[in-house]
Design a protein around this motif. Sequence first.
Motif, PDB file in Angstrom:
ATOM      1  N   HIS A  51     -24.528 -24.991  -6.793  1.00  0.00           N
ATOM      2  CA  HIS A  51     -25.972 -24.781  -6.930  1.00  0.00           C
ATOM      3  C   HIS A  51     -26.474 -25.785  -7.969  1.00  0.00           C
ATOM      4  CE1 HIS A  51     -25.481 -21.230  -4.547  1.00  0.00           C
ATOM      5  NE2 HIS A  51     -24.626 -20.704  -5.411  1.00  0.00           N
ATOM      6  N   THR A  53     -28.380 -26.574 -10.646  1.00  0.00           N
ATOM      7  CA  THR A  53     -29.146 -25.894 -11.696  1.00  0.00           C
ATOM      8  C   THR A  53     -28.946 -26.638 -13.017  1.00  0.00           C
ATOM      9  OG1 THR A  53     -27.263 -24.562 -12.377  1.00  0.00           O
ATOM     10  CG2 THR A  53     -28.620 -23.666 -10.593  1.00  0.00           C
ATOM     11  N   GLU A  55     -27.374 -25.546 -15.530  1.00  0.00           N
ATOM     12  CA  GLU A  55     -25.995 -25.342 -15.991  1.00  0.00           C
ATOM     13  C   GLU A  55     -25.051 -26.295 -15.251  1.00  0.00           C
ATOM     14  OE1 GLU A  55     -28.039 -22.821 -14.970  1.00  0.00           O
ATOM     15  OE2 GLU A  55     -28.538 -22.096 -16.974  1.00  0.00           O
ATOM     16  N   THR A  56     -25.308 -26.458 -13.953  1.00  0.00           N
ATOM     17  CA  THR A  56     -24.473 -27.382 -13.176  1.00  0.00           C
ATOM     18  C   THR A  56     -24.638 -28.806 -13.702  1.00  0.00           C
ATOM     19  OG1 THR A  56     -24.577 -25.959 -11.243  1.00  0.00           O
ATOM     20  CG2 THR A  56     -24.081 -28.281 -10.832  1.00  0.00           C
ATOM     21  N   ASP A 125     -18.530 -24.232  -4.231  1.00  0.00           N
ATOM     22  CA  ASP A 125     -19.041 -22.885  -4.473  1.00  0.00           C
ATOM     23  C   ASP A 125     -19.343 -22.301  -3.090  1.00  0.00           C
ATOM     24  OD1 ASP A 125     -20.552 -20.604  -4.998  1.00  0.00           O
ATOM     25  OD2 ASP A 125     -21.463 -21.451  -6.798  1.00  0.00           O
ATOM     26  N   ASN A 340     -31.095 -14.440  -6.437  1.00  0.00           N
ATOM     27  CA  ASN A 340     -31.082 -14.831  -7.859  1.00  0.00           C
ATOM     28  C   ASN A 340     -31.284 -16.340  -8.031  1.00  0.00           C
ATOM     29  OD1 ASN A 340     -28.583 -15.414  -6.763  1.00  0.00           O
ATOM     30  ND2 ASN A 340     -27.452 -14.961  -8.623  1.00  0.00           N
ATOM     31  N   LEU A 341     -30.883 -17.118  -7.023  1.00  0.00           N
ATOM     32  CA  LEU A 341     -31.061 -18.569  -7.124  1.00  0.00           C
ATOM     33  C   LEU A 341     -32.265 -19.042  -6.321  1.00  0.00           C
ATOM     34  CD1 LEU A 341     -27.338 -19.087  -7.190  1.00  0.00           C
ATOM     35  CD2 LEU A 341     -28.781 -20.524  -8.627  1.00  0.00           C
ATOM     36  N   GLU A 345     -33.581 -18.400 -11.417  1.00  0.00           N
ATOM     37  CA  GLU A 345     -32.845 -19.613 -11.820  1.00  0.00           C
ATOM     38  C   GLU A 345     -31.336 -19.422 -11.843  1.00  0.00           C
ATOM     39  OE1 GLU A 345     -34.784 -21.574 -15.340  1.00  0.00           O
ATOM     40  OE2 GLU A 345     -36.188 -19.932 -15.016  1.00  0.00           O
ATOM     41  N   GLY A 346     -30.862 -18.339 -11.192  1.00  0.00           N
ATOM     42  CA  GLY A 346     -29.420 -18.091 -11.219  1.00  0.00           C
ATOM     43  C   GLY A 346     -29.008 -17.447 -12.527  1.00  0.00           C
ATOM     44  N   HIS A 347     -27.712 -17.408 -12.776  1.00  0.00           N
ATOM     45  CA  HIS A 347     -27.207 -16.733 -13.974  1.00  0.00           C
ATOM     46  C   HIS A 347     -27.615 -17.501 -15.228  1.00  0.00           C
ATOM     47  CE1 HIS A 347     -25.020 -14.889 -10.896  1.00  0.00           C
ATOM     48  NE2 HIS A 347     -23.795 -15.313 -11.151  1.00  0.00           N
ATOM     49  N   MET A 352     -22.703 -18.872 -17.541  1.00  0.00           N
ATOM     50  CA  MET A 352     -22.233 -20.059 -16.818  1.00  0.00           C
ATOM     51  C   MET A 352     -21.380 -20.939 -17.730  1.00  0.00           C
ATOM     52  SD  MET A 352     -23.210 -19.390 -13.863  1.00  0.00           S
ATOM     53  CE  MET A 352     -22.434 -20.791 -13.095  1.00  0.00           C
ATOM     54  N   PHE A 356     -18.192 -22.466 -16.035  1.00  0.00           N
ATOM     55  CA  PHE A 356     -18.069 -23.917 -15.884  1.00  0.00           C
ATOM     56  C   PHE A 356     -17.034 -24.515 -16.842  1.00  0.00           C
ATOM     57  CE2 PHE A 356     -22.372 -24.541 -13.531  1.00  0.00           C
ATOM     58  CZ  PHE A 356     -21.763 -24.089 -12.364  1.00  0.00           C
TER      59      PHE A 356
HETATM   60  N1  ADE Z   1     -24.395 -19.387  -9.616  1.00  0.00           N
HETATM   61  C1  ADE Z   1     -25.105 -18.360 -10.102  1.00  0.00           C
HETATM   62  N2  ADE Z   1     -25.896 -18.775 -11.100  1.00  0.00           N
HETATM   63  C2  ADE Z   1     -25.705 -20.115 -11.247  1.00  0.00           C
HETATM   64  C3  ADE Z   1     -26.236 -21.088 -12.122  1.00  0.00           C
HETATM   65  N3  ADE Z   1     -27.142 -20.786 -13.051  1.00  0.00           N
HETATM   66  N4  ADE Z   1     -25.794 -22.358 -11.964  1.00  0.00           N
HETATM   67  C4  ADE Z   1     -24.879 -22.655 -11.022  1.00  0.00           C
HETATM   68  N5  ADE Z   1     -24.341 -21.772 -10.195  1.00  0.00           N
HETATM   69  C5  ADE Z   1     -24.741 -20.492 -10.301  1.00  0.00           C
END
Ligand code: ADE
Length: 418
Positions: A51, A53, A55-56, A125, A340-341, A345-347, A352, A356
């Motif tokens: 995803h 994001t 965090e990625t 993922d 959630n995504l 914005e996901g977790h 994360m 990660f």
């Molecule tokens: N999966 C769930 N939340 C995420 C995030 N914030 N970034 C990447 N992958 C996710």
Amino acid sequence: MKSDVKDPKLAEKGRLRIEWAEKDMPVLRGIKARFAKEKPLKGIRLAACLHVTTETANLMDTLAAGGAQVHLCASNPLSTQDDVAASLVKHFKIPTFAIKGEDNKTYYKHMGQCLSIMPNITMDDGADLVSTVHKEKKDLIKNMLGGTEETTTGVIRLKAMAKDGVLEYPIIAVNDAYTKYLFDNRYGTGQSTLDGVLRATNRLIAGSILVVCGYGWCGKGVAMRAKGMGARVVVTEVDPLRALEAVLDGFSVMPLEDIAPQADIFITVTGDINVISERAFKKMKDGSIVANSGHFNVEIDIPALKKLSKSTRQIRDFVEEHTLRGGNRVYLLGEGRLINLAAAEGHPSQVMDMSFANQALSAEYMAKNHKKLEKSVYPVPCEIDQEIARLKLAGMGIKIDKLTAEQKKYLQSWEMGT
Ligand code: ADE
């Protein structure tokens, strides 16, 4: 540099949000600093399907700091943050192929572009990269050292491939690390799923009857957080052990079709197909809200919902109103994709950070140890898991006690009883 993102002008906004996430990712920051010195991924070409994001973006930056050449594509057509994708290209010089809302054809085109790096490591993922390599791009297998997998659904697919004897390179199941699923799946999904439902609907949770389909780690998190916000939570399960856990955790447990006529909000987190089916839709009351937070958009039987509907309209962003022939309305959130995504914005970055960190250290482990590994699915080595927990606690400024020599000896002995 080749890439495909929605709008390069969004890059500055993305850069600031990536920085915002970074400050809550101390473990990954520490790994990045070490990677920058030691370059453990020097010479590695890595294709990531995650995803896209904030965090990625920090993970991609860490892998690049470690010396890897990285390409990135989305692991879901609706989870990309377009500002992040733009910044990855402009500021981080990472070829990125992802546009929020892309159709299936573009999704797979982007995956092909991501794989054009001829990777030595795949980072997945949901296992779409591994599956594409094995089904359509077998010529890439000869370059492959191994891969990593982020999520429950992906690990299930990969273990099925290994069982059928078709998996052609080793994979580390990042999902199965304690520092991943105990935190990301439970607290991450718990919070971000409700965040997605709330951003899409702005509905009051307190007093609502909220059904959680599935009581795995994600379901546990969603149920716990919904309860905390005052929902009357009902869990549906097929597994007797998990059902029992839900009962003793204080939730009502019953078959979906029994609760369907009363419930306000339904959330699927099972990993399985057609969990909310035609029979359940027919029993739902007017105004029911249906959302999915499992990896694929298969948990809600959307073709059945369409078949039952006499009309459909988009009533808010991420909310599709389906008026059934009897007159009842069912609201489908985020096209049945992970809410959630899709709508949020996901977790949060804090969880994360651990997920990660597992990805980065597993990629390093794969680069160093691939020769010792077979074509199988491996757990994250427990030393990595323990180290991440230790670093996370340190990042939070929390100290813990140490075993004394006497206690260590006691734990290894059998002689001493009452
Ligand atoms: N999966 C769930 N939340 C995420 C995030 N914030 N970034 C990447 N992958 C996710």
